[in-house]
Design an enzyme around this catalytic site. Structure first.
Site, short mmCIF file in Angstrom:
data_model
loop_
_atom_site.label_atom_id
_atom_site.label_comp_id
_atom_site.label_asym_id
_atom_site.label_seq_id
_atom_site.Cartn_x
_atom_site.Cartn_y
_atom_site.Cartn_z
N LYS A 70 0.84 -1.20 0.00
CA LYS A 70 0.00 0.00 0.00
C LYS A 70 0.87 1.25 0.00
O LYS A 70 0.62 2.21 -0.76
CB LYS A 70 -0.95 -0.02 1.22
CG LYS A 70 -2.05 -1.06 1.07
CD LYS A 70 -2.82 -1.36 2.34
CE LYS A 70 -3.81 -2.52 2.09
NZ LYS A 70 -4.55 -2.96 3.27
N GLN A 72 -4.57 -1.72 9.45
CA GLN A 72 -4.59 -3.04 8.82
C GLN A 72 -5.31 -4.05 9.70
O GLN A 72 -5.09 -4.12 10.91
CB GLN A 72 -3.15 -3.49 8.52
CG GLN A 72 -3.04 -4.77 7.72
CD GLN A 72 -3.61 -4.67 6.31
OE1 GLN A 72 -3.65 -3.61 5.71
NE2 GLN A 72 -4.08 -5.78 5.79
N ASP A 80 -11.12 2.91 4.19
CA ASP A 80 -11.48 1.49 4.16
C ASP A 80 -12.99 1.30 4.08
O ASP A 80 -13.46 0.20 3.77
CB ASP A 80 -11.00 0.82 5.46
CG ASP A 80 -9.75 0.00 5.26
OD1 ASP A 80 -9.55 -0.52 4.15
OD2 ASP A 80 -8.97 -0.12 6.23
N1 GUN Z 1 -7.11 -6.79 5.74
C1 GUN Z 1 -7.50 -7.48 4.63
N2 GUN Z 1 -8.10 -6.63 3.75
C2 GUN Z 1 -8.09 -5.41 4.33
C3 GUN Z 1 -8.56 -4.12 3.91
O1 GUN Z 1 -9.15 -3.95 2.83
N3 GUN Z 1 -8.35 -3.12 4.79
C4 GUN Z 1 -7.75 -3.28 5.98
N4 GUN Z 1 -7.60 -2.23 6.78
N5 GUN Z 1 -7.31 -4.46 6.40
C5 GUN Z 1 -7.47 -5.51 5.57
#
Ligand code: GUN
Length: 292
Positions: free
Chosen positions: A52, A96, A119
């Site tokens: 990311k 995350q 998110d």
């Molecule tokens: N863990 C797996 N997919 C995601 C996501 O799209 N966002 C976040 N914050 N954690 C994740």
């Protein structure tokens, strides 16, 4: 003939369009900014967080990466969130998932300013999705799935979509996007207690697998010419690979692929779209912040 839906290529196109928007924002004096927060040592999460941040760097989005030790308390994490909420360089905040067990993830999400919740996990944004209010943020993975359907001209109106999985990250938002007036699908959400899952899935024109069970979906789940979106990213042991594992989806690609009209591979399908949509949500958050 089965179309293999190329998420890498589609994400490249999305990112290319975003580059133009980011350049325009920068010229107006606004650089989009994303803060990514990782608590703990989960190796897969580490990889996701790094990709990311790398995507931000490649696009010219300002980023902050916060890697906090496993012992971080809930209060410490919430304090950081509050600091990021008022940091004017930051337009998007992502914690995350999953955090370590002692952290109450939902309580943490509630502390994120909904305008920075790229998110789409905050209840305000969940409500906006259900209300079909476009000012909200939609979770990146289901948003990426919709983008793939759109990019490949796959119609959804009047189709029966079955979503396997009821998570707040994928299953539920995916079902909401498919049933919304923009898509007009008829949607069934299936889960671990669904009776006769293969039989139900055989009624699906569009099948979305988002359960985290390697190769759960086999040929007997598939209606001929169905469209299959595989959201699974599962590590399975494989001694022949240098890392000792390989990545497989929730779909048994080899047996399912010949039956479908279109299918996403793993890797290279839905995965790359998730990051592209995170970048898109960050740009949207920046625009919202400056009323553009
Ligand atoms: N863990 C797996 N997919 C995601 C996501 O799209 N966002 C976040 N914050 N954690 C994740």
């Amino acid at each position: 003939m089965t179309t293999i839906i190329d998420g890498k290529e589609t994400s490249r196109r999305v990112l290319q369009n975003l580059r133009v928007e980011i350049e325009q924002l920068k010229q107006a004096g606004h650089t989009p900014g994303l803060a990514v927060v990782l608590v703990g040592e989960d190796p897969a999460s580490r990889v996701y967080v790094n990709s990311k941040v790398k995507a931000c760097e490649e696009l010219g989005i300002y980023s902050q990466k916060w890697t906090l030790p496993t012992e971080t308390t809930q209060d410490e994490l919430v304090q950081l969130i509050h600091q990021l909420n008022v940091d004017t360089r930051i337009h998007g905040i992502l914690v995350q998932s999953p955090p370590p067990e002692h952290i109450d993830e939902q309580a943490v999400i509630l502390n994120i300013d909904p305008r920075k919740d790229v998110d789409g996990f905050h209840p305000i944004n969940v409500a906006k999705l259900v209300l079909e209010d476009p000012s909200g943020f939609v979770p990146c993975t289901p948003l990426g799935c919709m983008e793939l359907l759109n990019a490949y001209g796959i119609p959804t109106q009047g189709k029966h979509a079955v979503v396997i999985g009821r998570s707040m990250i994928v299953g539920k938002p995916m079902a909401n996007l498919l049933v919304a007036r923009k898509a007009n699908a008829t949607v069934t959400i299936a889960h671990s207690r669904t009776a006769d899952l293969p039989g139900l899935c055989r009624t699906a024109d569009i099948l979305v697998a988002a359960v985290g069970r390697p190769c759960l979906v086999t040929a007997d789940f598939i209606k001929p010419r169905a469209v299959v979106l595989d959201v699974g990213i599962n590590r399975v042991e494989d001694a022949t690979r240098p890392r000792g594992y390989r990545i497989v989806g929730d779909v048994d690609f080899a047996s399912v692929q010949p039956l479908c009209s279109a299918i996403t591979p793993v890797p290279g399908g839905v995965g790359p779209m998730t990051i592209a949509m995170l970048m898109s949500n960050t740009v949207k958050a920046c625009k919202l912040a400056y009323g553009e």
